[in-house]
Design an enzyme around this catalytic site. Structure first.
Site, short mmCIF file in Angstrom:
data_model
loop_
_atom_site.label_atom_id
_atom_site.label_comp_id
_atom_site.label_asym_id
_atom_site.label_seq_id
_atom_site.Cartn_x
_atom_site.Cartn_y
_atom_site.Cartn_z
N HIS A 187 10.13 -7.45 32.79
CA HIS A 187 9.20 -6.40 33.67
C HIS A 187 9.49 -6.39 35.30
CE1 HIS A 187 5.91 -5.87 30.44
NE2 HIS A 187 6.51 -6.99 29.98
N ASP A 213 10.20 -3.75 43.38
CA ASP A 213 9.50 -4.29 42.19
C ASP A 213 10.04 -3.50 40.93
OD1 ASP A 213 6.88 -4.70 40.95
OD2 ASP A 213 5.67 -3.61 42.76
#
Length: 549
Positions: free
Chosen positions: A156, A372
């Site tokens: 992720h 991110d």
């Protein structure tokens, strides 16, 4: 019928009436609601001594199997290696990594414990889907116990280039264990290429290693008879459901109370965990510059920053908490008045329903992480907006979401002047431009939703991967459809702090707004952005790999 066994570091068994679920939790719960199965992981509890209790509970047709950690496990595996070594390195923060050999041992020990508990519940035809960097060795531990199940891994968070990853002590003991999985998924094509480059540069001594890039975007790696598919599967949300949630909760008591307290002022919102990867200090610096340069907005807007505390046992997080509080106080002291303060900074945790209503009420969403993997707040902000009067998303070019979200105002979070300029532009943006940008963003998040993410990964994990991935690829920029009307960006590249490309590049590119999620189809839009690279170029980051003989 084949079961799906989802494995993640933390499993939060839902309590009745508790809606405080994080992004990963919401995504995985959606997957398990659509696929009969089990969710296994850490209970979040730290047991006294060396006692580790494992128990099972069923909620809403999902079986949760959770195990405790000992104090030593927590310190070495979670607080130590996962959060003080892997997290900073995977987010390109080598300066914050603190390696201790005992923490690495604890990391492998806890993964071995997880595999032991999994071995008690897994049967031969189960599909196993492991999530994130905490659990890289799980597949190897299961293979050593004789399990031949199809096992997939999804990362992720970002996967850095080999030049960064090689700074991880003993990386050669850990990263190659990903080859024990049948499918390894990442958020972006850049992450995929970084992993392939790592294998080529660091594992070339393995004489049986073969790396090949197929006609599509996926890569296949063969090692000692085992073949692993590597591809990007951008994670997402249930856009239509979140839009309905936002519409309902705009009328919730908390949201109505907040809006009444603003006295007609515009709302700028940021929602992030308290983490150095989120760029919060840099964001406050940019807001300070914005107020200094655009003083006409003083007293006319309020910036709400919601930042729940996490990992408070780690010194870097305590220091960040103090620095953020001091920065917010300094700005409020400089520009505030008895009847108004520019920043409302809160550390409380709010449920998704409340956040959905707040997003819908906001004029601007600030999502500016330094790095991110994807960032689901950006997607939730887009899904929550009112189509007739949408807010504007300001998004870091270093978030994975930026690859598909070219219609946002993309900024370099390290450039405070750029972010301040983008905020001024967002607040002054004409309604026609806001609608056109939102329509493109909303169409993209609807098409590339959580259902597509999980279905494509599970198709690959079941072994139908190559045909499925090639027959229905996700366009890197969400393209598709035909022209009905054209809207052109009035500003040139770089104006007003808008930095649209994530990886650079020249030439022109376009995004297309597909039919939105609602029942009524709006006109499809094509908007051209000057100076942007193509979606494939932005995602790739490096040249295509050649087959290694």
């Amino acid at each position: 019928m084949t079961r799906l066994v989802v494995v993640s570091n933390r499993v939060s068994v839902p309590r009745y009436g508790d809606q405080r679920a994080g992004g990963l939790e919401v995504v995985l719960r959606t997957v398990l609601q659509q696929n009969r199965g089990i969710w296994f992981g850490w209970s979040g509890k730290v047991a006294s001594g060396n006692a580790r209790n494992t128990h099972s509970v069923r909620r809403n047709n999902i079986q949760y199997v959770v195990t405790d950690l000992s104090n030593v496990d927590f310190e070495e595996y979670y607080s130590g290696f996962a959060n003080r070594v892997l997290w900073p390195i995977l987010h390109y923060r080598l300066d914050l990594a603190e390696f201790a050999r005992r923490d690495l041992s604890g990391y492998f020990r806890v993964n071995d414990h997880f595999a032991t508990e999994l071995a008690k519940i897994v049967v031969n035809d189960d599909l196993i889907w492991v999530h994130d960097y905490h659990l890289i060795p799980i597949a190897d531990a299961l293979r050593r116990r004789g399990f031949g199940n199809r096992i997939g891994f999804f990362q992720h968070v970002p996967f850095p280039p080999p030049e960064v990853l090689a700074s991880l002590p003993n990386h050669e003991q850990l990263i190659p264990l990903l080859m024990q999985y049948d499918v390894v998924g990442f958020q972006t094509e850049g992450d995929v290429q970084n992993f392939a480059r790592y294998l080529i540069s660091e594992c070339s001594q393995m004489r049986e290693l073969r790396v090949a890039q197929t006609a599509g975007q996926e890569i296949t790696v063969s090692l000692s008879g085992r073949q692993t598919l590597i591809s990007s599967f951008p994670v997402s949300i249930e856009a239509r459901a979140f839009e309905r949630l936002a519409r309902r909760n705009l009328r919730s008591p908390l949201v109505k109370s907040l809006m009444a307290s603003l006295g007609g002022r515009s709302l700028v919102i940021g929602v992030d965990r308290l983490d150095y990867s989120k760029g919060l200090i840099q964001r406050l610096d940019a807001f300070n510059i914005f107020l200094a340069k655009h003083n006409k907005w003083i007293g006319k807007l309020t910036y709400l920053q919601i930042t729940p505390k996490t990992r408070s046992e780690i010194p870097e997080y305590l220091e960040l908490e103090e620095a953020l509080g001091a920065a917010a106080s300094r700005i409020n002291g400089t520009y505030g008045e008895p009847s108004w303060t520019p920043i409302r900074y809160v550390n409380r945790v709010y449920g998704r329903s409340v956040l959905a209503g707040l997003y819908r009420a906001a004029r601007v969403g600030l999502v500016t992480p330094l790095r991110d993997g994807m960032n689901l707040v950006a997607k939730e902000f887009v899904a929550a907006q009112k189509p007739a009067d949408p807010g504007v998303l300001i998004l870091s070019r270093f978030a994975g979401a930026a690859i598909n979200f070219q219609a946002a105002l993309l900024v370099n979070p390290y450039d405070a002047e750029s972010v301040a300029g983008a905020l001024a532009r967002a607040l002054a943006m004409p309604i026609e431009e806001r609608r056109a940008r939102h329509e493109a963003l909303f169409a993209n998040v609807c098409k590339n939703d959580v259902h597509l993410w999980q279905s494509k990964f599970l198709i690959a994990l079941r072994g139908d991967d190559e045909q499925a991935l090639r027959s229905n690829p996700v366009p890197p920029n969400g393209s598709g459809g035909t022209n009905k009307r054209v809207w052109r960006d009035p500003l040139t590249r770089g104006g007003g702090g808008s930095d649209r490309s994530q990886a650079g590049g020249n030439g022109s590119a376009h995004w297309r707004a597909l039919a939105p999620c609602g029942k009524k189809k709006r006109p499809k839009t094509v908007a051209h952005w000057p100076g942007a690279s193509s979606g494939a170029q932005r995602a790739r980051g490096v040249t295509d790999l050649e087959v290694l003989a």
